[in-house]
Design a protein around this motif. Structure first.
Motif, PDB file in Angstrom:
ATOM      1  N   TYR A  92      -6.971 -13.933   0.693  1.00  0.00           N
ATOM      2  CA  TYR A  92      -7.677 -13.745   1.907  1.00  0.00           C
ATOM      3  C   TYR A  92      -7.781 -15.031   2.838  1.00  0.00           C
ATOM      4  N   GLU A 150      -4.851 -17.082   2.682  1.00  0.00           N
ATOM      5  CA  GLU A 150      -3.746 -17.242   2.948  1.00  0.00           C
ATOM      6  C   GLU A 150      -3.355 -16.079   4.183  1.00  0.00           C
ATOM      7  N   MET A 151      -4.010 -14.932   3.755  1.00  0.00           N
ATOM      8  CA  MET A 151      -3.342 -13.843   4.648  1.00  0.00           C
ATOM      9  C   MET A 151      -4.446 -13.334   5.793  1.00  0.00           C
ATOM     10  N   GLY A 152      -5.717 -13.784   5.593  1.00  0.00           N
ATOM     11  CA  GLY A 152      -6.759 -13.440   6.707  1.00  0.00           C
ATOM     12  C   GLY A 152      -7.281 -12.039   6.326  1.00  0.00           C
ATOM     13  N   THR A 153      -8.379 -11.641   6.984  1.00  0.00           N
ATOM     14  CA  THR A 153      -9.092 -10.573   6.613  1.00  0.00           C
ATOM     15  C   THR A 153      -9.569  -9.697   7.844  1.00  0.00           C
ATOM     16  N   ARG A 154     -10.111  -8.522   7.645  1.00  0.00           N
ATOM     17  CA  ARG A 154     -10.495  -7.826   9.047  1.00  0.00           C
ATOM     18  C   ARG A 154     -11.347  -8.797   9.911  1.00  0.00           C
ATOM     19  N   ASN A 155     -12.210  -9.705   9.315  1.00  0.00           N
ATOM     20  CA  ASN A 155     -13.204 -10.527   9.842  1.00  0.00           C
ATOM     21  C   ASN A 155     -12.933 -11.939  10.127  1.00  0.00           C
ATOM     22  N   MET A 156     -11.968 -12.292   9.552  1.00  0.00           N
ATOM     23  CA  MET A 156     -11.219 -13.704   9.583  1.00  0.00           C
ATOM     24  C   MET A 156     -10.058 -13.936   9.633  1.00  0.00           C
ATOM     25  N   ALA A 157      -9.515 -14.706  10.813  1.00  0.00           N
ATOM     26  CA  ALA A 157      -8.008 -15.238  10.946  1.00  0.00           C
ATOM     27  C   ALA A 157      -7.545 -15.781   9.604  1.00  0.00           C
ATOM     28  N   ALA A 158      -6.210 -15.455   9.483  1.00  0.00           N
ATOM     29  CA  ALA A 158      -5.541 -16.158   8.246  1.00  0.00           C
ATOM     30  C   ALA A 158      -5.835 -17.678   8.419  1.00  0.00           C
ATOM     31  N   PRO A 170      -3.263 -20.076   6.861  1.00  0.00           N
ATOM     32  CA  PRO A 170      -2.167 -20.149   5.866  1.00  0.00           C
ATOM     33  C   PRO A 170      -2.054 -21.481   5.371  1.00  0.00           C
ATOM     34  N   ALA A 176      -3.881 -13.012  15.393  1.00  0.00           N
ATOM     35  CA  ALA A 176      -4.660 -13.591  14.326  1.00  0.00           C
ATOM     36  C   ALA A 176      -5.759 -12.777  14.015  1.00  0.00           C
ATOM     37  N   ILE A 177      -6.744 -12.310  15.073  1.00  0.00           N
ATOM     38  CA  ILE A 177      -7.628 -11.521  14.568  1.00  0.00           C
ATOM     39  C   ILE A 177      -8.125 -10.555  15.615  1.00  0.00           C
ATOM     40  N   TYR A 223      -5.095  -0.748  14.182  1.00  0.00           N
ATOM     41  CA  TYR A 223      -4.452  -1.641  15.109  1.00  0.00           C
ATOM     42  C   TYR A 223      -3.519  -2.576  14.525  1.00  0.00           C
ATOM     43  N   GLN A 277       0.403 -12.703  12.891  1.00  0.00           N
ATOM     44  CA  GLN A 277      -0.145 -13.879  12.233  1.00  0.00           C
ATOM     45  C   GLN A 277       1.047 -15.069  12.087  1.00  0.00           C
ATOM     46  N   GLN A 334       3.277 -13.150   9.740  1.00  0.00           N
ATOM     47  CA  GLN A 334       2.937 -11.845   9.082  1.00  0.00           C
ATOM     48  C   GLN A 334       2.594 -10.913  10.259  1.00  0.00           C
ATOM     49  N   ILE A 336      -3.754  -2.326  10.068  1.00  0.00           N
ATOM     50  CA  ILE A 336      -4.704  -2.159   9.247  1.00  0.00           C
ATOM     51  C   ILE A 336      -5.865  -1.192   9.826  1.00  0.00           C
ATOM     52  N   GLU A 387      -9.232  -4.782   1.327  1.00  0.00           N
ATOM     53  CA  GLU A 387     -10.355  -5.566   1.220  1.00  0.00           C
ATOM     54  C   GLU A 387     -11.487  -4.686   1.496  1.00  0.00           C
ATOM     55  N   ARG A 437      -4.176  -2.736   4.608  1.00  0.00           N
ATOM     56  CA  ARG A 437      -3.131  -3.071   5.542  1.00  0.00           C
ATOM     57  C   ARG A 437      -1.688  -2.919   4.964  1.00  0.00           C
TER      58      ARG A 437
END
Lengths: 138, 139
Positions: A102, A104-112, A114, B35-36, B45, B49, B71, B75, B120, B129
């Motif tokens: 997560y 490296e790739m990011g999550t819904r709530n966190m930018a990656a 890498p 990014a986010i 959406y 990244q 990337q 998601i 996740e 995703r």
């Protein structure tokens, strides 16, 4: 009356053995360099992700050491199984800490953030150059 | 030669291509973000990244172009997976083997090098995703 001497050489087996040995050395060096770069770029909270970066090459496997250190730093974070290189002369640089995916790739709530991909990308030109050197030194 | 950082050129090209596509809008997607996404973004959406890259140098160390990996994925909560799948397919239709220009530079080529799936759990809900790692060559 003439005399002729015919000498035949066949050193292909020796050449191939030396070539593969040199390839393994360069693959190992590149993987180690990439792992060090990834460790320097890894975002540090507990240090588990950074510590869990490992290499598997024809010459070394640091998974056990890295997994052990990551476990001691982040005991609650599950470990990922060891990745296997493709082919006997390939290598893997990865991270055993499951949170590293997560990161490296990011999550819904966190930018990656890498660290593995940029490390590998940063050494790609050097790797090609090193392999060219192996060919040149045959 | 680009008049901006090559990453910015690539991101502008990606954003423009994806946010302007009628098929993606019709899925519908809730937006394209770098990014986010903001907390109030409507799923599914698309996220862009930067993942890594390197410069390609020529004679005398002149920079010819940048080789950049992004990337790009859709998601959403997993109960909208059909929409995520449709968006990922359309993303690939638009980006793989594509090229283009922006006001500041040129994306010489774009190729997918690896598909990306990842799940996740967010507040007890599984989010899925689907997308890929896209390599771009930019100058």
């Amino acid at each position: 009356m003439g005399v002729s001497v015919k000498v035949e050489f066949n050193h292909f087996d020796e050449i191939l053995a030396q070539l593969l040995k040199d390839v393994d050395t360069q693959v190992d060096k590149s993987a180690t360099d990439i792992a060090h770069a990834a460790q320097s770029m890894a975002h540090v909270r507990s240090g588990g992700t950074r510590a869990s970066v490992y290499v598997v090459t024809p010459l070394q496997n640091t998974y056990g050491e890295a997994a052990g250190e990551a476990s001691s730093l982040s005991p609650k974070t599950p470990l990922l199984p060891q990745e296997a290189p493709e082919g006997e002369h390939g290598a893997v640089v990865s991270a055993a800490d499951s949170a590293s995916v997560y990161e490296e790739m990011g999550t819904r709530n966190m930018a990656a953030i890498p660290f593995l991909t940029p490390a590998a990308e940063g050494y790609s030109a050097q790797y090609v150059q090193n392999m060219q050197g192996v060919i040149d030194n045959l | 030669m680009s008049t901006q950082n090559e990453i910015a050129v690539a991101l502008e090209w990606l954003y423009s291509l994806l946010s302007g596509d009628a098929t993606l809008a019709g899925i519908p997607i809730g937006g394209v973000y770098r990014a986010i996404a903001p907390d109030d973004a409507v799923a599914p959406y698309i996220i862009l990244q930067w993942m890594g890259g390197h410069d390609v140098l020529g004679s005398g160390g002149a920079r010819i172009m940048s080789d950049l990996v992004f990337q790009v994925y859709a998601i959403a909560p997993s109960d909208q997976y059909d929409l995520v799948r449709a968006a990922a397919y359309r993303i690939d239709q638009l980006l793989d083997k594509a090229s283009g220009t922006t006001s500041d530079g040129t994306v010489l080529a774009c190729r997918r090098q690896q598909p990306i799936p990842l799940d996740e759990v967010v507040n007890g809900v599984v989010w899925s995703r689907l997308g890929g790692l896209y390599r771009t060559w930019v100058n």
